[in-house]
Design a protein around this motif. Structure first.
Motif, PDB file in Angstrom:
ATOM      1  N   ASP A  14       0.857  -1.186   0.000  1.00  0.00           N
ATOM      2  CA  ASP A  14       0.000   0.000   0.000  1.00  0.00           C
ATOM      3  C   ASP A  14       0.895   1.239   0.000  1.00  0.00           C
ATOM      4  OD1 ASP A  14      -1.706   2.145   0.530  1.00  0.00           O
ATOM      5  OD2 ASP A  14      -2.916   1.020   1.971  1.00  0.00           O
ATOM      6  N   ALA A  15       1.216   1.724  -1.186  1.00  0.00           N
ATOM      7  CA  ALA A  15       2.156   2.843  -1.329  1.00  0.00           C
ATOM      8  C   ALA A  15       1.626   4.125  -0.698  1.00  0.00           C
ATOM      9  CB  ALA A  15       2.481   3.068  -2.802  1.00  0.00           C
ATOM     10  N   ASP A  16       0.320   4.348  -0.750  1.00  0.00           N
ATOM     11  CA  ASP A  16      -0.223   5.570  -0.159  1.00  0.00           C
ATOM     12  C   ASP A  16      -0.110   5.550   1.360  1.00  0.00           C
ATOM     13  OD1 ASP A  16      -0.909   7.021  -2.505  1.00  0.00           O
ATOM     14  OD2 ASP A  16      -2.584   5.641  -2.794  1.00  0.00           O
ATOM     15  N   ALA A  17      -0.341   4.395   1.989  1.00  0.00           N
ATOM     16  CA  ALA A  17      -0.146   4.279   3.432  1.00  0.00           C
ATOM     17  C   ALA A  17       1.330   4.485   3.786  1.00  0.00           C
ATOM     18  CB  ALA A  17      -0.631   2.929   3.938  1.00  0.00           C
ATOM     19  N   ALA A  18       2.224   3.996   2.925  1.00  0.00           N
ATOM     20  CA  ALA A  18       3.659   4.196   3.147  1.00  0.00           C
ATOM     21  C   ALA A  18       4.016   5.680   3.093  1.00  0.00           C
ATOM     22  CB  ALA A  18       4.472   3.418   2.113  1.00  0.00           C
ATOM     23  N   LEU A  19       3.468   6.387   2.120  1.00  0.00           N
ATOM     24  CA  LEU A  19       3.728   7.832   2.026  1.00  0.00           C
ATOM     25  C   LEU A  19       3.234   8.560   3.273  1.00  0.00           C
ATOM     26  CD1 LEU A  19       2.902   8.463  -1.728  1.00  0.00           C
ATOM     27  CD2 LEU A  19       5.102   8.906  -0.606  1.00  0.00           C
ATOM     28  N   THR A  20       2.050   8.214   3.755  1.00  0.00           N
ATOM     29  CA  THR A  20       1.517   8.829   4.973  1.00  0.00           C
ATOM     30  C   THR A  20       2.441   8.569   6.152  1.00  0.00           C
ATOM     31  OG1 THR A  20      -0.756   8.653   4.193  1.00  0.00           O
ATOM     32  CG2 THR A  20      -0.444   8.831   6.569  1.00  0.00           C
ATOM     33  N   PHE A  21       2.892   7.328   6.306  1.00  0.00           N
ATOM     34  CA  PHE A  21       3.781   6.954   7.404  1.00  0.00           C
ATOM     35  C   PHE A  21       5.112   7.692   7.315  1.00  0.00           C
ATOM     36  CE2 PHE A  21       7.083   4.250   9.254  1.00  0.00           C
ATOM     37  CZ  PHE A  21       6.574   4.056  10.535  1.00  0.00           C
ATOM     38  N   LEU A  31      10.070  12.951  -5.336  1.00  0.00           N
ATOM     39  CA  LEU A  31       9.529  12.449  -6.600  1.00  0.00           C
ATOM     40  C   LEU A  31       8.628  11.260  -6.305  1.00  0.00           C
ATOM     41  CD1 LEU A  31       9.666  12.367  -9.786  1.00  0.00           C
ATOM     42  CD2 LEU A  31      11.528  10.727  -9.484  1.00  0.00           C
ATOM     43  N   VAL A  32       7.454  11.235  -6.936  1.00  0.00           N
ATOM     44  CA  VAL A  32       6.569  10.065  -6.898  1.00  0.00           C
ATOM     45  C   VAL A  32       6.054   9.847  -8.317  1.00  0.00           C
ATOM     46  CG1 VAL A  32       4.463   9.030  -5.984  1.00  0.00           C
ATOM     47  CG2 VAL A  32       5.889  10.447  -4.487  1.00  0.00           C
ATOM     48  N   VAL A  33       6.371   8.690  -8.895  1.00  0.00           N
ATOM     49  CA  VAL A  33       5.937   8.345 -10.247  1.00  0.00           C
ATOM     50  C   VAL A  33       4.884   7.254 -10.128  1.00  0.00           C
ATOM     51  CG1 VAL A  33       6.643   7.483 -12.504  1.00  0.00           C
ATOM     52  CG2 VAL A  33       8.209   8.930 -11.177  1.00  0.00           C
ATOM     53  N   ARG A  34       3.644   7.609 -10.489  1.00  0.00           N
ATOM     54  CA  ARG A  34       2.526   6.682 -10.394  1.00  0.00           C
ATOM     55  C   ARG A  34       2.221   6.071 -11.760  1.00  0.00           C
ATOM     56  NH1 ARG A  34      -0.274   6.905  -5.554  1.00  0.00           N
ATOM     57  NH2 ARG A  34       0.385   8.596  -4.179  1.00  0.00           N
ATOM     58  N   ASP A  35       1.547   4.947 -11.737  1.00  0.00           N
ATOM     59  CA  ASP A  35       1.134   4.278 -12.955  1.00  0.00           C
ATOM     60  C   ASP A  35       0.067   5.121 -13.667  1.00  0.00           C
ATOM     61  OD1 ASP A  35       1.306   1.435 -14.301  1.00  0.00           O
ATOM     62  OD2 ASP A  35      -0.803   2.055 -14.339  1.00  0.00           O
ATOM     63  N   ASP A  36       0.135   5.184 -14.981  1.00  0.00           N
ATOM     64  CA  ASP A  36      -0.823   5.971 -15.770  1.00  0.00           C
ATOM     65  C   ASP A  36      -2.246   5.433 -15.696  1.00  0.00           C
ATOM     66  OD1 ASP A  36       1.180   7.692 -16.608  1.00  0.00           O
ATOM     67  OD2 ASP A  36       1.534   6.605 -18.480  1.00  0.00           O
ATOM     68  N   THR A  37      -2.408   4.132 -15.499  1.00  0.00           N
ATOM     69  CA  THR A  37      -3.748   3.548 -15.495  1.00  0.00           C
ATOM     70  C   THR A  37      -4.267   3.211 -14.112  1.00  0.00           C
ATOM     71  OG1 THR A  37      -2.856   1.329 -15.846  1.00  0.00           O
ATOM     72  CG2 THR A  37      -3.442   2.607 -17.817  1.00  0.00           C
ATOM     73  N   ASP A  38      -3.389   3.139 -13.108  1.00  0.00           N
ATOM     74  CA  ASP A  38      -3.793   2.830 -11.736  1.00  0.00           C
ATOM     75  C   ASP A  38      -2.963   3.686 -10.789  1.00  0.00           C
ATOM     76  OD1 ASP A  38      -4.413   1.817  -9.236  1.00  0.00           O
ATOM     77  OD2 ASP A  38      -4.014  -0.278  -9.777  1.00  0.00           O
ATOM     78  N   ALA A  39      -3.530   4.790 -10.324  1.00  0.00           N
ATOM     79  CA  ALA A  39      -2.791   5.754  -9.495  1.00  0.00           C
ATOM     80  C   ALA A  39      -2.355   5.191  -8.147  1.00  0.00           C
ATOM     81  CB  ALA A  39      -3.645   7.007  -9.281  1.00  0.00           C
ATOM     82  N   SER A  40      -2.919   4.053  -7.734  1.00  0.00           N
ATOM     83  CA  SER A  40      -2.488   3.458  -6.465  1.00  0.00           C
ATOM     84  C   SER A  40      -1.143   2.746  -6.598  1.00  0.00           C
ATOM     85  CB  SER A  40      -3.539   2.484  -5.938  1.00  0.00           C
ATOM     86  OG  SER A  40      -3.598   1.323  -6.750  1.00  0.00           O
ATOM     87  N   VAL A  41      -0.702   2.521  -7.829  1.00  0.00           N
ATOM     88  CA  VAL A  41       0.578   1.855  -8.081  1.00  0.00           C
ATOM     89  C   VAL A  41       1.670   2.907  -8.228  1.00  0.00           C
ATOM     90  CG1 VAL A  41       1.881   0.410  -9.704  1.00  0.00           C
ATOM     91  CG2 VAL A  41      -0.511  -0.130  -9.174  1.00  0.00           C
ATOM     92  N   VAL A  42       2.707   2.763  -7.403  1.00  0.00           N
ATOM     93  CA  VAL A  42       3.857   3.668  -7.465  1.00  0.00           C
ATOM     94  C   VAL A  42       5.013   2.918  -8.109  1.00  0.00           C
ATOM     95  CG1 VAL A  42       5.548   4.949  -6.102  1.00  0.00           C
ATOM     96  CG2 VAL A  42       3.120   5.056  -5.500  1.00  0.00           C
ATOM     97  N   HIS A  43       5.465   3.414  -9.249  1.00  0.00           N
ATOM     98  CA  HIS A  43       6.617   2.809  -9.922  1.00  0.00           C
ATOM     99  C   HIS A  43       7.916   3.193  -9.221  1.00  0.00           C
ATOM    100  CE1 HIS A  43       4.689   1.011 -13.406  1.00  0.00           C
ATOM    101  NE2 HIS A  43       3.855   2.028 -13.373  1.00  0.00           N
ATOM    102  N   HIS A  44       7.974   4.425  -8.745  1.00  0.00           N
ATOM    103  CA  HIS A  44       9.185   4.905  -8.074  1.00  0.00           C
ATOM    104  C   HIS A  44       8.836   6.105  -7.205  1.00  0.00           C
ATOM    105  CE1 HIS A  44      13.436   5.865  -7.467  1.00  0.00           C
ATOM    106  NE2 HIS A  44      13.115   7.118  -7.696  1.00  0.00           N
ATOM    107  N   ALA A  45       9.269   6.058  -5.953  1.00  0.00           N
ATOM    108  CA  ALA A  45       9.137   7.205  -5.051  1.00  0.00           C
ATOM    109  C   ALA A  45      10.498   7.469  -4.431  1.00  0.00           C
ATOM    110  CB  ALA A  45       8.105   6.941  -3.968  1.00  0.00           C
TER     111      ALA A  45
END
Length: 130
Positions: A14-21, A31-45
């Motif tokens: 859960d990348a969003d929970a990780a960002l909050t933590f 930098l946070v690079v999210r997937d173009d089709t699924d914003a819950s997927v983080v390719h690189h942060a």
């Protein structure tokens, strides 16, 4: 600002929970690079820890498959003994759990440890090393 030269690398389910933590601990986003089709997927942060540290992470199943969620230990050096307690409280409020209560370390300083919501260990330490 100095460009970090060393990063801990993590994976999260859960990348969003990780960002909050991580924000609660005091990291700042570079930098946070999210997937173009699924914003819950983080390719690189890439997040900055103060002047010279940082972490990089991505969603589980993206990129290096040998980096497993919940298997890392990261040491965060904080400014002083009081900040150990403050960062611990912030991490707990963001979904972490205590692994080790605050205590005086035999080598100096004060430390505590908590797990992030996925089980990675975060050691909080006022001892800066030698």
């Amino acid at each position: 600002m100095t460009t970090p030269q060393l990063y801990a690398c993590l994976r999260y389910r859960d990348a969003d929970a990780a960002l909050t933590f991580l924000h609660a601990l005091g990291f700042t986003e570079r930098l946070v690079v999210r997937d173009d089709t699924d914003a819950s997927v983080v390719h690189h942060a890439q997040l900055q820890w103060r002047d010279t540290g940082g972490v990089m992470f991505g969603s589980a199943g993206v990129g290096a498959d040998w980096i497993k969620p919940g298997n890392a230990t990261v040491n965060l050096v904080v400014a002083d003994d009081a900040e150990v307690d403050a960062v611990l409280a912030a991490g707990l409020a963001a979904g972490g759990r205590v692994l080790s209560e605050p205590d005086a370390a035999p080598h100096g300083g004060r430390n505590a440890a908590l797990a992030d919501p996925e089980g990675n260990a975060w050691n909080l330490d006022s001892y800066p090393g030698v």
